[in-house]
Scaffold this motif. Structure first.
Motif, PDB file in Angstrom:
ATOM      1  N   GLY A  19       5.160  42.010  54.485  1.00  0.00           N
ATOM      2  CA  GLY A  19       5.577  41.631  55.825  1.00  0.00           C
ATOM      3  C   GLY A  19       5.422  40.142  56.069  1.00  0.00           C
ATOM      4  O   GLY A  19       5.276  39.339  55.140  1.00  0.00           O
ATOM      5  N   ASP A  20       5.438  39.746  57.323  1.00  0.00           N
ATOM      6  CA  ASP A  20       5.321  38.344  57.714  1.00  0.00           C
ATOM      7  C   ASP A  20       3.858  38.013  57.962  1.00  0.00           C
ATOM      8  O   ASP A  20       3.402  37.926  59.092  1.00  0.00           O
ATOM      9  N   ARG A  21       3.114  37.839  56.857  1.00  0.00           N
ATOM     10  CA  ARG A  21       1.675  37.585  56.947  1.00  0.00           C
ATOM     11  C   ARG A  21       0.985  38.667  57.783  1.00  0.00           C
ATOM     12  O   ARG A  21       0.038  38.400  58.507  1.00  0.00           O
ATOM     13  N   ASN A  22       1.470  39.887  57.672  1.00  0.00           N
ATOM     14  CA  ASN A  22       0.903  40.995  58.435  1.00  0.00           C
ATOM     15  C   ASN A  22      -0.485  41.364  57.951  1.00  0.00           C
ATOM     16  O   ASN A  22      -0.762  41.351  56.747  1.00  0.00           O
ATOM     17  N   PHE A  23      -1.335  41.719  58.887  1.00  0.00           N
ATOM     18  CA  PHE A  23      -2.603  42.358  58.573  1.00  0.00           C
ATOM     19  C   PHE A  23      -2.479  43.850  58.872  1.00  0.00           C
ATOM     20  O   PHE A  23      -1.984  44.255  59.932  1.00  0.00           O
ATOM     21  N   CYS A  24      -2.948  44.670  57.930  1.00  0.00           N
ATOM     22  CA  CYS A  24      -3.042  46.108  58.099  1.00  0.00           C
ATOM     23  C   CYS A  24      -4.523  46.470  58.026  1.00  0.00           C
ATOM     24  O   CYS A  24      -5.318  45.751  57.416  1.00  0.00           O
ATOM     25  N   TYR A  25      -4.898  47.597  58.623  1.00  0.00           N
ATOM     26  CA  TYR A  25      -6.314  47.939  58.709  1.00  0.00           C
ATOM     27  C   TYR A  25      -6.569  49.388  58.304  1.00  0.00           C
ATOM     28  O   TYR A  25      -5.787  50.287  58.615  1.00  0.00           O
ATOM     29  N   THR A  64      -0.186  49.830  66.712  1.00  0.00           N
ATOM     30  CA  THR A  64      -0.391  48.946  67.860  1.00  0.00           C
ATOM     31  C   THR A  64       0.889  48.791  68.669  1.00  0.00           C
ATOM     32  O   THR A  64       0.846  48.757  69.903  1.00  0.00           O
ATOM     33  N   HIS A  65       2.036  48.700  67.981  1.00  0.00           N
ATOM     34  CA  HIS A  65       3.320  48.590  68.689  1.00  0.00           C
ATOM     35  C   HIS A  65       4.454  48.907  67.728  1.00  0.00           C
ATOM     36  O   HIS A  65       4.286  48.868  66.509  1.00  0.00           O
ATOM     37  N   GLY A  66       5.609  49.192  68.308  1.00  0.00           N
ATOM     38  CA  GLY A  66       6.693  49.780  67.529  1.00  0.00           C
ATOM     39  C   GLY A  66       7.613  48.825  66.820  1.00  0.00           C
ATOM     40  O   GLY A  66       8.782  49.172  66.604  1.00  0.00           O
ATOM     41  N   HIS A  67       7.162  47.644  66.430  1.00  0.00           N
ATOM     42  CA  HIS A  67       7.986  46.747  65.626  1.00  0.00           C
ATOM     43  C   HIS A  67       7.866  47.138  64.158  1.00  0.00           C
ATOM     44  O   HIS A  67       6.787  47.507  63.687  1.00  0.00           O
ATOM     45  N   ASN A  68       8.963  47.035  63.444  1.00  0.00           N
ATOM     46  CA  ASN A  68       9.049  47.637  62.125  1.00  0.00           C
ATOM     47  C   ASN A  68       8.041  47.076  61.134  1.00  0.00           C
ATOM     48  O   ASN A  68       7.580  47.791  60.238  1.00  0.00           O
ATOM     49  N   ASP A  69       7.678  45.799  61.267  1.00  0.00           N
ATOM     50  CA  ASP A  69       6.724  45.229  60.315  1.00  0.00           C
ATOM     51  C   ASP A  69       5.328  45.819  60.489  1.00  0.00           C
ATOM     52  O   ASP A  69       4.457  45.640  59.633  1.00  0.00           O
ATOM     53  N   HIS A  70       5.105  46.556  61.570  1.00  0.00           N
ATOM     54  CA  HIS A  70       3.813  47.199  61.804  1.00  0.00           C
ATOM     55  C   HIS A  70       3.863  48.705  61.540  1.00  0.00           C
ATOM     56  O   HIS A  70       2.836  49.288  61.180  1.00  0.00           O
ATOM     57  N   MET A  71       5.031  49.327  61.725  1.00  0.00           N
ATOM     58  CA  MET A  71       5.089  50.792  61.608  1.00  0.00           C
ATOM     59  C   MET A  71       6.140  51.293  60.643  1.00  0.00           C
ATOM     60  O   MET A  71       6.399  52.482  60.575  1.00  0.00           O
ATOM     61  N   PHE A 176      -9.562  41.166  65.360  1.00  0.00           N
ATOM     62  CA  PHE A 176      -8.806  41.316  64.115  1.00  0.00           C
ATOM     63  C   PHE A 176      -7.325  41.422  64.469  1.00  0.00           C
ATOM     64  O   PHE A 176      -6.867  42.459  64.952  1.00  0.00           O
ATOM     65  N   PRO A 177      -6.548  40.359  64.231  1.00  0.00           N
ATOM     66  CA  PRO A 177      -5.157  40.300  64.701  1.00  0.00           C
ATOM     67  C   PRO A 177      -4.172  40.993  63.767  1.00  0.00           C
ATOM     68  O   PRO A 177      -4.504  41.375  62.637  1.00  0.00           O
ATOM     69  N   GLY A 178      -2.927  41.106  64.263  1.00  0.00           N
ATOM     70  CA  GLY A 178      -1.874  41.756  63.500  1.00  0.00           C
ATOM     71  C   GLY A 178      -1.173  40.874  62.494  1.00  0.00           C
ATOM     72  O   GLY A 178      -0.412  41.368  61.649  1.00  0.00           O
ATOM     73  N   HIS A 179      -1.412  39.551  62.580  1.00  0.00           N
ATOM     74  CA  HIS A 179      -0.815  38.610  61.633  1.00  0.00           C
ATOM     75  C   HIS A 179      -1.805  37.500  61.324  1.00  0.00           C
ATOM     76  O   HIS A 179      -2.651  37.156  62.153  1.00  0.00           O
TER      77      HIS A 179
END
Length: 228
Positions: A19-25, A64-71, A176-179
């Motif tokens: 992703g775009d420097r995404n953090f996953c947890y 956290t929210h429905g943007h594709n890089d997160h879900m 702890f952020p999403g990016h």
């Protein structure tokens, strides 16, 4: 990259999985092995492998929210694990059970609380567990999430109100952020509410009008202050 923030009771992994420097947890109870995947991004196999390596069983998938890089990988991870999927109703994540504000999820002895924090998206939620707050795209280290035409359903007014809600948490609460969007020198994969309150330019402004002014002039502000 995996940043292991675990202790004897709680397993807590911050991961880059594309992703775009995404953090996953991945967080869970060390004793029972029950765990939640937060924002699996695009890599269901990578998430499942991380859980297996750490003796964890993913029982919940929290978005956290429905943007594709997160879900984007949520459905595939659900199929691979049989976990329940949860997201804010307003974000319309396919197959997800709607979250409620202050809803609690129990992972063994670990309790995860969902906080409805709209702004970047209408169904945005943060997740609080063991003094650690996963903030998605509401709050980054030194920045905040985008609003405006590029983010349908977003609202600067709601975002400002949600940020004020976070500022009521104890200052030692870890952020702890999403990016990985830190704009200062070096790296800052995580922060605290107190540090952001005192240093984040969007949180040091006196009111909503100043907050909007900074958003509208962010490019110039970044250039002036050497922010990436």
């Amino acid at each position: 990259m995996i940043n292991d923030q675990s202790n004897g009771q709680v397993r807590f992994l911050q991961m880059h999985l594309g992703g775009d420097r995404n953090f996953c947890y991945l967080l869970g109870d060390a004793a029972s092995g029950q765990a939640a995947a937060v924002d699996p991004g695009f890599d269901a196999p990578g998430f499942k492998a991380a859980a297996d390596r750490n003796g964890l069983t993913i029982t919940h998938i929290l978005i956290t929210h429905g943007h594709n890089d997160h879900m984007g990988a949520a459905a595939a991870l659900q199929e691979a694990t049989g976990a329940t999927l949860h997201a804010g109703a307003a974000d319309k994540v396919p197959g997800a059970t709607p979250l409620q504000d202050n809803q609690e999820f129990r992972l063994g002895r670990l309790v995860v609380t969902a906080l409805h924090t709209p702004g970047h998206s209408p169904g945005h939620h943060c997740f609080l567990a063991d003094g650690r707050l996963i903030t998605g795209d509401l709050l980054f280290c030194g920045k905040v999430g985008g609003t405006g035409d590029f983010f349908p359903g977003s609202s600067a007014e709601q975002e400002y109100a949600s940020l004020q809600r976070l500022l009521k948490l104890p200052p030692e609460t870890a952020v702890f952020p999403g990016h990985d969007y830190y704009g200062g020198k070096g790296t800052m994969p995580h922060s605290t509410i107190g540090f952001e309150r005192d240093n984040n330019p969007f949180l040091t402004v006196p009111d909503f009008v100043a907050f909007c002014h900074l958003k509208e002039n962010w490019a110039a502000y970044k250039k002036e202050h050497g922010i990436r």
